[in-house]
Design a protein around this motif. Sequence first.
Motif, PDB file in Angstrom:
ATOM      1  N   ARG A 136       0.694  -1.124  -0.092  1.00 16.45           N
ATOM      2  CA  ARG A 136      -0.127   0.116   0.111  1.00 16.45           C
ATOM      3  C   ARG A 136       0.874   1.254   0.097  1.00 16.45           C
ATOM      4  NH1 ARG A 136      -4.619   1.579   4.450  1.00 16.45           N
ATOM      5  NH2 ARG A 136      -4.335   3.754   4.396  1.00 16.45           N
ATOM      6  N   ASP A 138       0.885   5.276   0.527  1.00 18.09           N
ATOM      7  CA  ASP A 138       0.387   6.403   1.117  1.00 18.09           C
ATOM      8  C   ASP A 138       1.167   7.613   1.102  1.00 18.09           C
ATOM      9  OD1 ASP A 138      -2.087   4.997   1.954  1.00 18.09           O
ATOM     10  OD2 ASP A 138      -1.001   4.328   3.692  1.00 18.09           O
ATOM     11  N   ARG A 178      -6.727   9.894  -5.384  1.00 18.25           N
ATOM     12  CA  ARG A 178      -6.620   9.524  -3.623  1.00 18.25           C
ATOM     13  C   ARG A 178      -5.082   9.433  -3.126  1.00 18.25           C
ATOM     14  NH1 ARG A 178      -9.275   3.966  -3.157  1.00 18.25           N
ATOM     15  NH2 ARG A 178      -7.682   3.484  -4.485  1.00 18.25           N
ATOM     16  N   SER A 179      -4.926  10.282  -2.118  1.00 17.58           N
ATOM     17  CA  SER A 179      -3.575  10.034  -1.570  1.00 17.58           C
ATOM     18  C   SER A 179      -3.113   8.889  -0.600  1.00 17.58           C
ATOM     19  CB  SER A 179      -3.176  11.322  -0.724  1.00 17.58           C
ATOM     20  OG  SER A 179      -4.096  11.381   0.409  1.00 17.58           O
ATOM     21  N   ARG A 180      -4.224   8.189  -0.478  1.00 16.17           N
ATOM     22  CA  ARG A 180      -4.277   7.156   0.584  1.00 16.17           C
ATOM     23  C   ARG A 180      -4.730   5.838  -0.020  1.00 16.17           C
ATOM     24  NH1 ARG A 180      -3.068   8.053   5.604  1.00 16.17           N
ATOM     25  NH2 ARG A 180      -4.132   6.146   6.424  1.00 16.17           N
ATOM     26  N   ASN A 181      -4.037   4.760   0.458  1.00 13.98           N
ATOM     27  CA  ASN A 181      -4.542   3.255   0.034  1.00 13.98           C
ATOM     28  C   ASN A 181      -4.537   3.023  -1.343  1.00 13.98           C
ATOM     29  OD1 ASN A 181      -5.631   0.892   1.013  1.00 13.98           O
ATOM     30  ND2 ASN A 181      -7.663   1.242   0.477  1.00 13.98           N
TER      31      ASN A 181
END
Length: 217
Positions: A136, A138, A178-181
């Motif tokens: 992942r 992030d 997205r910046s996450r996940n």
Amino acid sequence: MMSYIRALGSFGTHKDSKMMVEAEVILSSMSGNPRFPDPIPSLAEVESSYDEYLAHLTRAEWTRGRVDRALKRESKAKLAGLLGELAAYVNYVAKGELSILYSSGFPIFTGRKKGKSPDVPIGGRLSDGHVSGEVRFDFASLGRDMTYEYTYAIWTSAEEVQPESPELQWEKSLFTTRSRNNLIKGLPSRAIVFAKVRGINRHGVGDWSDAVSLIVR
């Protein structure tokens, strides 16, 4: 003052009837469109998600059951996420050109806004995914209405290597809003994976972040 022109990629709060029409228009407009030769995600994946959403929506409206309504919400969220990723790809290809944006079938924002190219993303971090061979990625958000381009490189040699080494072969870029996940899948176990990211907006493309690394489990 520069035009901040882009395809809009937020669909999760739209009513079911509106989202169905929007998805149909986007799929028909993107299919066979030479301006978008290699959509990310693929149109086949988006269409499959659309069909799943339509099936759950139809059943939920018929039965009104709690399980069917939950399945409808889940399939809607999945389709909304894929359309958001596809909007990020459209914005990357179009780079603010209205004729290209309109041909995608996406709703287009044509407001005007001062701005500049994105800053360098910071806070990059790789962590284990849910399964072996998956990690992942992030990083810190650069704000609203931002597209991120990220890439990764795999190192399997026992010799040490630096992120800036020309021996590292960086893979084809991936795009997200997205910046996450952000998941990177299909990695060989025990290899070292490097990842880096940069921001993209109407005003330009930012610089690459420092690369981060992790040993794949």
